[in-house]
Design an enzyme around this catalytic site. Structure first.
Site, PDB file in Angstrom:
ATOM      1  N   CYS A  44      35.038  19.736  48.353  1.00 16.35           N
ATOM      2  CA  CYS A  44      34.015  19.136  47.525  1.00 16.35           C
ATOM      3  C   CYS A  44      34.639  18.744  46.187  1.00 16.35           C
ATOM      4  CB  CYS A  44      32.897  20.167  47.361  1.00 16.35           C
ATOM      5  SG  CYS A  44      31.865  20.097  45.917  1.00 16.35           S
ATOM      6  N   GLU A 104      28.590  13.957  47.555  1.00  9.76           N
ATOM      7  CA  GLU A 104      29.592  13.377  48.444  1.00  9.76           C
ATOM      8  C   GLU A 104      29.275  11.902  48.588  1.00  9.76           C
ATOM      9  OE1 GLU A 104      32.683  12.660  49.715  1.00  9.76           O
ATOM     10  OE2 GLU A 104      32.561  14.841  49.529  1.00  9.76           O
TER      11      GLU A 104
END
Length: 228
Positions: free
Chosen positions: A3, A106
């Site tokens: 991430c 994302e």
């Protein structure tokens, strides 16, 4: 990469209530767009068993290294190899942490562009990533406490956006993780049914932006790109 951005908007009182750390309640400003190399709070466990909230640099700096090197992306560690990679092996065995989070971002490629998505729990509550931390000291007496976030394969929700996702730690395994108990059985994709994802404005793309606009809907009118 995954991430690469996340948020911690929840007040310090909520962080204390979930993670049960000792010491004074810190003054945590809302963070809407935490990025690698920036400072962020993590929960560690001291040798006496007490939990402590400590602010650290996101991007692991191993104790044996010469110091921060931005040529290497050490803000994520893969669950599949974290126990054996030189950069993470000792931290995995001795220095685990929990990273307080209430959402992460994302990017999904759509019509030739990358659309940012905010991903959170269904009820948008506070949760934790699995992390590792390190303490580095320089020859001049300087030091850096730093952390990395562990990632795993994406669940069926996140896989529509990206093939990796951060390891989310259910409350029931927080103690086991900090006590360095268990390994592979804890580093698994989180339940799809407990998560949601929706598009946000491209404003979040710039890591210098850190305000409520980062979680706002896209400014331009778009087809329904919600991921369910």
């Amino acid at each position: 990469m995954m991430c690469g951005r996340y948020s911690l908007i929840a007040p310090a009182e909520a962080v204390r209530a979930l993670f049960k750390f000792e010491g004074a309640t810190p003054n945590l400003a809302p963070r809407y767009n935490i990025a690698p190399t920036q400072a962020a709070p993590v929960i560690i466990q001291r040798k006496n068993g007490e939990r402590e909230l400590v602010v650290m640099r996101w991007g692991l700096v191993p104790a044996w290294s010469k110091g921060p090197d931005n040529r290497y992306s050490m803000f994520n560690a893969r669950a599949e190899t974290v126990h054996e990679k030189q950069a993470y092996r000792v931290a995995f065995q001795q220095r685990r942490c929990l990273v307080p989070v209430d959402g992460f971002y994302e990017w999904r490629r759509s019509s030739g562009t990358k659309m940012p998505y905010r991903i959170s729990l269904i009820n948008e509550s506070l949760f934790a990533f699995a992390g590792l931390w390190e303490h580095w000291e320089g020859s001049d007496g300087s030091f850096i406490d730093s952390f990395t976030i562990i990632t795993t394969r994406a669940n069926s929700l996140i896989s529509r956006i990206h093939d990796r996702m951060p390891v989310i730690m259910p409350l029931k395994v927080h103690t086991a993780w900090l006590n360095r108990c268990g390994a592979a059985e804890l580093l698994i994709p989180y339940s799809t049914e407990k998560m949601k994802a929706h598009p946000v404005d491209a404003y979040v793309n710039d890591a210098r932006h850190d305000d409520p606009m980062c979680i706002s809907p896209p400014a331009k009118s778009l087809p329904d790109e919600r991921i369910n």
